[in-house]
Enzyme design. Structure first.
Site, PDB file in Angstrom:
ATOM      1  N   THR A  47       0.771  -1.301  -0.031  1.00 14.76           N
ATOM      2  CA  THR A  47      -0.033  -0.004   0.035  1.00 14.76           C
ATOM      3  C   THR A  47       0.841   1.340   0.063  1.00 14.76           C
ATOM      4  O   THR A  47       1.996   1.306   0.645  1.00 14.76           O
ATOM      5  CB  THR A  47      -0.865  -0.071   1.246  1.00 14.76           C
ATOM      6  N   ASP A  48       0.282   2.263  -0.463  1.00 18.98           N
ATOM      7  CA  ASP A  48       0.949   3.630  -0.400  1.00 18.98           C
ATOM      8  C   ASP A  48       1.201   4.189   0.984  1.00 18.98           C
ATOM      9  O   ASP A  48       1.932   5.139   1.429  1.00 18.98           O
ATOM     10  CB  ASP A  48       0.192   4.710  -1.342  1.00 18.98           C
ATOM     11  N   GLU A  49       0.454   3.474   2.030  1.00 16.97           N
ATOM     12  CA  GLU A  49       0.581   3.849   3.349  1.00 16.97           C
ATOM     13  C   GLU A  49       1.874   3.637   3.891  1.00 16.97           C
ATOM     14  O   GLU A  49       2.320   4.147   4.858  1.00 16.97           O
ATOM     15  CB  GLU A  49      -0.585   3.339   4.072  1.00 16.97           C
TER      16      GLU A  49
ATOM     17  N   TYR B 216      -1.748  -0.047  11.478  1.00 10.57           N
ATOM     18  CA  TYR B 216      -1.833  -0.792   9.759  1.00 10.57           C
ATOM     19  C   TYR B 216      -0.996  -0.567   9.030  1.00 10.57           C
ATOM     20  O   TYR B 216       0.050  -1.546   8.502  1.00 10.57           O
ATOM     21  CB  TYR B 216      -3.236  -0.371   9.187  1.00 10.57           C
TER      22      TYR B 216
ATOM     23  N   LYS C  85       1.879  -3.390   7.513  1.00  8.21           N
ATOM     24  CA  LYS C  85       2.160  -3.699   6.194  1.00  8.21           C
ATOM     25  C   LYS C  85       3.614  -3.367   5.642  1.00  8.21           C
ATOM     26  O   LYS C  85       4.118  -4.316   4.929  1.00  8.21           O
ATOM     27  CB  LYS C  85       1.447  -2.731   5.098  1.00  8.21           C
TER      28      LYS C  85
HETATM   29  P1  NAD Z   1     -10.274  -6.586   2.618  1.00  4.10           P
HETATM   30  O1  NAD Z   1     -10.250  -6.291   3.998  1.00  4.10           O
HETATM   31  O2  NAD Z   1     -11.399  -6.046   1.966  1.00  4.10           O
HETATM   32  O3  NAD Z   1      -9.880  -8.177   2.415  1.00  4.10           O
HETATM   33  C1  NAD Z   1      -8.726  -8.603   3.194  1.00  4.10           C
HETATM   34  C2  NAD Z   1      -9.216 -10.200   2.897  1.00  4.10           C
HETATM   35  O4  NAD Z   1      -8.138 -10.918   3.554  1.00  4.10           O
HETATM   36  C3  NAD Z   1     -10.685 -10.728   3.609  1.00  4.10           C
HETATM   37  O5  NAD Z   1     -11.045 -11.465   2.435  1.00  4.10           O
HETATM   38  C4  NAD Z   1     -10.010 -11.648   4.751  1.00  4.10           C
HETATM   39  O6  NAD Z   1     -10.791 -12.621   5.026  1.00  4.10           O
HETATM   40  C5  NAD Z   1      -8.544 -12.059   4.370  1.00  4.10           C
HETATM   41  N1  NAD Z   1      -7.986 -12.431   5.407  1.00  4.10           N
HETATM   42  C6  NAD Z   1      -7.464 -11.466   6.473  1.00  4.10           C
HETATM   43  N2  NAD Z   1      -6.664 -12.244   7.258  1.00  4.10           N
HETATM   44  C7  NAD Z   1      -6.369 -13.371   6.759  1.00  4.10           C
HETATM   45  C8  NAD Z   1      -5.866 -14.419   7.030  1.00  4.10           C
HETATM   46  N3  NAD Z   1      -4.941 -14.503   8.266  1.00  4.10           N
HETATM   47  N4  NAD Z   1      -5.447 -15.566   6.035  1.00  4.10           N
HETATM   48  C9  NAD Z   1      -6.346 -15.536   4.975  1.00  4.10           C
HETATM   49  N5  NAD Z   1      -6.909 -14.457   4.761  1.00  4.10           N
HETATM   50  C10 NAD Z   1      -6.910 -13.618   5.396  1.00  4.10           C
HETATM   51  O7  NAD Z   1      -8.842  -5.711   1.998  1.00  4.10           O
HETATM   52  P2  NAD Z   1      -8.841  -5.059   0.540  1.00  4.10           P
HETATM   53  O8  NAD Z   1      -9.292  -3.687   0.572  1.00  4.10           O
HETATM   54  O9  NAD Z   1      -9.454  -5.950  -0.693  1.00  4.10           O
HETATM   55  O10 NAD Z   1      -7.183  -5.150   0.413  1.00  4.10           O
HETATM   56  C11 NAD Z   1      -6.420  -6.058  -0.059  1.00  4.10           C
HETATM   57  C12 NAD Z   1      -5.063  -5.816   0.096  1.00  4.10           C
HETATM   58  O11 NAD Z   1      -4.753  -4.572  -0.688  1.00  4.10           O
HETATM   59  C13 NAD Z   1      -4.450  -5.788   1.198  1.00  4.10           C
HETATM   60  O12 NAD Z   1      -3.311  -6.431   1.600  1.00  4.10           O
HETATM   61  C14 NAD Z   1      -4.396  -4.216   1.493  1.00  4.10           C
HETATM   62  O13 NAD Z   1      -3.377  -3.967   2.348  1.00  4.10           O
HETATM   63  C15 NAD Z   1      -4.166  -3.948   0.100  1.00  4.10           C
HETATM   64  N6  NAD Z   1      -4.482  -2.424  -0.172  1.00  4.10           N
HETATM   65  C16 NAD Z   1      -5.735  -2.141   0.032  1.00  4.10           C
HETATM   66  C17 NAD Z   1      -6.168  -0.803  -0.532  1.00  4.10           C
HETATM   67  C18 NAD Z   1      -7.389  -0.251  -0.228  1.00  4.10           C
HETATM   68  O14 NAD Z   1      -7.785   0.918  -0.668  1.00  4.10           O
HETATM   69  N7  NAD Z   1      -8.477  -1.078  -0.113  1.00  4.10           N
HETATM   70  C19 NAD Z   1      -5.288  -0.021  -1.170  1.00  4.10           C
HETATM   71  C20 NAD Z   1      -3.823  -0.451  -1.283  1.00  4.10           C
HETATM   72  C21 NAD Z   1      -3.568  -1.601  -0.979  1.00  4.10           C
HETATM   73  O1  TDX Z   2     -15.447   7.501   8.493  1.00  2.00           O
HETATM   74  C1  TDX Z   2     -14.671   7.951   8.008  1.00  2.00           C
HETATM   75  N1  TDX Z   2     -14.586   9.411   7.874  1.00  2.00           N
HETATM   76  C2  TDX Z   2     -13.211  10.062   6.927  1.00  2.00           C
HETATM   77  O2  TDX Z   2     -13.057  11.158   7.365  1.00  2.00           O
HETATM   78  C3  TDX Z   2     -13.746   7.281   7.199  1.00  2.00           C
HETATM   79  C4  TDX Z   2     -13.930   5.678   7.379  1.00  2.00           C
HETATM   80  C5  TDX Z   2     -12.658   7.756   6.537  1.00  2.00           C
HETATM   81  N2  TDX Z   2     -12.579   9.138   6.741  1.00  2.00           N
HETATM   82  C6  TDX Z   2     -11.025   9.645   6.188  1.00  2.00           C
HETATM   83  C7  TDX Z   2     -10.026   8.944   6.415  1.00  2.00           C
HETATM   84  C8  TDX Z   2      -9.055   8.930   5.190  1.00  2.00           C
HETATM   85  O3  TDX Z   2      -8.483  10.381   5.357  1.00  2.00           O
HETATM   86  O4  TDX Z   2     -11.310   9.196   4.543  1.00  2.00           O
HETATM   87  C9  TDX Z   2     -10.154   8.773   4.275  1.00  2.00           C
HETATM   88  C10 TDX Z   2     -10.186   7.575   3.510  1.00  2.00           C
HETATM   89  O5  TDX Z   2     -10.253   6.613   4.640  1.00  2.00           O
HETATM   90  P1  TDX Z   2     -10.364   4.974   4.419  1.00  2.00           P
HETATM   91  O6  TDX Z   2     -11.494   4.678   3.520  1.00  2.00           O
HETATM   92  O7  TDX Z   2     -10.457   4.406   6.068  1.00  2.00           O
HETATM   93  O8  TDX Z   2      -8.912   4.779   3.829  1.00  2.00           O
HETATM   94  P2  TDX Z   2      -7.559   5.183   4.306  1.00  2.00           P
HETATM   95  O9  TDX Z   2      -7.240   5.215   5.897  1.00  2.00           O
HETATM   96  O10 TDX Z   2      -6.975   6.313   3.433  1.00  2.00           O
HETATM   97  O11 TDX Z   2      -6.732   3.813   3.867  1.00  2.00           O
HETATM   98  C11 TDX Z   2      -7.125   3.265   2.539  1.00  2.00           C
HETATM   99  O12 TDX Z   2      -6.133   3.291   1.634  1.00  2.00           O
HETATM  100  C12 TDX Z   2      -4.965   2.598   1.667  1.00  2.00           C
HETATM  101  C13 TDX Z   2      -7.344   1.676   2.864  1.00  2.00           C
HETATM  102  O13 TDX Z   2      -8.309   1.350   3.884  1.00  2.00           O
HETATM  103  C14 TDX Z   2      -6.136   0.830   3.208  1.00  2.00           C
HETATM  104  O14 TDX Z   2      -6.544  -0.529   3.138  1.00  2.00           O
HETATM  105  C15 TDX Z   2      -5.097   1.131   1.983  1.00  2.00           C
HETATM  106  O15 TDX Z   2      -3.966   0.397   2.193  1.00  2.00           O
END
Ligand code: NAD
Ligand code: TDX
Length: 340
Positions: A126-128, A150, A154
């Site tokens: 992730t970018d985080e 988190y 990562k």
């Molecule tokens: P999500 O939370 O929707 O899904 C995570 C999945 O992993 C779920 O299906 C969960 O059951 C499974 N999981 C959790 N722990 C596990 C374990 N111990 N063993 C097997 N499975 C397990 O997450 P997402 O948003 O789809 O993110 C997927 C990946 O992408 C993550 O690695 C996250 O860090 C990364 N990512 C997400 C975002 C975003 O904006 N959502 C952005 C950049 C990177």
């Molecule tokens: O209730 C809310 N109110 C609010 O202001 C929530 C849930 C979020 N926010 C803000 C926090 C962040 O600045 O919105 C922005 C986005 O929040 P999230 O959806 O929680 O995402 P973020 O914390 O930016 O992280 C996401 O991007 C990187 C994903 O959850 C991560 O899994 C990914 O790695």
């Protein structure tokens, strides 16, 4: 590449990847391996459940025996790891599960992959990991400065991947995606949370002044970026995947409300997230050089996304019950009360 283990493939991005890969590569076998935590959902895979090149196995990436069995049973040659605890706010409440999956789980998966002779290991990061980027754009060689539990978990997982490349010669690649949105995203993340609450005319808790900046990436573009890196990425390298569309949270929320035809008075400024990163921004030239480009503009993608949640209440209404409501109370009750 033939038999691909997609760990965490029942979540938001992993399931989009599984749907995309089964359709695009009929010759590959896609085996989803997922623990089915609160965020894992077999409904996300319903549309491919009858496909011949798709299988599902329930398991935890931190469970060595289960990982070993899955690698052997399906003669896996490639691992794509999405499995993670992924929500920053939950990591602030309690980070135990984040260390279990995002650090220890990644280590177990790498170690079993090495022992099994895996040919390619793609780790989704992730970018985080770059932390708060006050100005400019993160490039892949920048150092890590994660700020939330988190993000730190990562970063820890990614460093384990690096060590297995350098020390054991595992064929690894890493992707660092930006804030992803689209269909089937668990309604705790900003957009699906706000869309589904706004449909029900509920108040939308915007942290702080709402001027935090995120780079928004449509899930289909994220998945095609991962496909590009899987096939073309240089072993040992990391690749940013960015939407290259930076927006303030408050503007994202207002765009969504206007698409839904709901008033901006639903927005409620509430006390900020602890340790809240102000801005994420990444440079994406390295991935572009492999031939990838974004296919959706933010405006197209948010419209598709809002429409999807409007038309798929069957999917999210059953999630917003039980544990979800407990989490909602813990995360938002005091914040919303403080904002009254
Ligand atoms: P999500 O939370 O929707 O899904 C995570 C999945 O992993 C779920 O299906 C969960 O059951 C499974 N999981 C959790 N722990 C596990 C374990 N111990 N063993 C097997 N499975 C397990 O997450 P997402 O948003 O789809 O993110 C997927 C990946 O992408 C993550 O690695 C996250 O860090 C990364 N990512 C997400 C975002 C975003 O904006 N959502 C952005 C950049 C990177
Ligand atoms: O209730 C809310 N109110 C609010 O202001 C929530 C849930 C979020 N926010 C803000 C926090 C962040 O600045 O919105 C922005 C986005 O929040 P999230 O959806 O929680 O995402 P973020 O914390 O930016 O992280 C996401 O991007 C990187 C994903 O959850 C991560 O899994 C990914 O790695």
């Amino acid at each position: 590449m033939k038999n691909i283990l997609v760990t965490g493939g029942a979540g938001f991005i992993g399931s989009a990847f599984a749907r995309y890969m089964t359709a695009r590569y009929p010759d590959y076998n896609i085996i989803v391996f997922d623990k089915l935590t609160y965020a894992g959902n077999l409904d996300n895979l319903l549309s491919i459940s009858d496909e011949e090149n798709y299988r599902f196995e329930r398991g935890d990436i931190a469970d060595r025996a289960a990982v070993k069995l899955a690698l052997q049973t399906h003669d896996i040659d490639t691992v794509v790891n999405f499995a993670a605890e992924s929500h920053v706010d939950r990591s602030i409440l309690n980070a135990d599960a984040f260390i279990h999956t995002d650090v220890v789980g990644v280590y177990i998966l790498l170690d079993e992959a090495k022992q099994h002779g895996i040919e390619r290991f793609l780790h989704v990061s992730t970018d985080e990991v770059y932390g708060d980027v006050h100005e400019g754009f993160s490039v892949e060689t920048d150092s890590f400065a994660p700020n939330s539990p988190y993000a730190a978990s990562k970063a820890g997982g990614e460093l384990m991947v690096r060590s297995y490349r350098v020390t054991h010669g595992l064929n690894t690649v890493v992707t660092r995606g930006s804030n992803t949105f689209g269909a089937y995203q668990y309604p705790e993340k900003l957009l699906p949370f706000f869309i589904t609450e706004a449909i029900d005319d509920k108040l939308l808790p915007l942290y702080g002044d709402g001027k935090q900046i995120r780079d928004w990436l449509y899930v289909e573009d994220h998945v095609s970026g991962i496909d590009t890196v899987l096939h073309k990425g240089i072993p040992g390298e990391a690749y940013n995947i960015a939407g290259e569309d930076l927006r303030h949270n408050i503007d994202v929320a207002k765009t969504m409300l206007s698409l839904l035809g709901k008033p901006e008075t639903l927005l409620k400024h509430v006390p900020d997230r602890e340790g809240h990163d102000r801005r994420y921004a990444m440079n994406c030239d390295k991935l572009r050089a492999l031939g990838w480009q974004r296919s959706y503009s933010f405006d197209q993608a948010i419209e598709l996304t809002v429409d999807w949640y409007r038309q798929n209440e069957w999917w999210w209404r059953k999630i917003k019950t039980g544990e979800y409501l407990d989490y909602y109370k813990r995360q938002y009750a005091a914040r919303l009360a403080a904002a009254e």
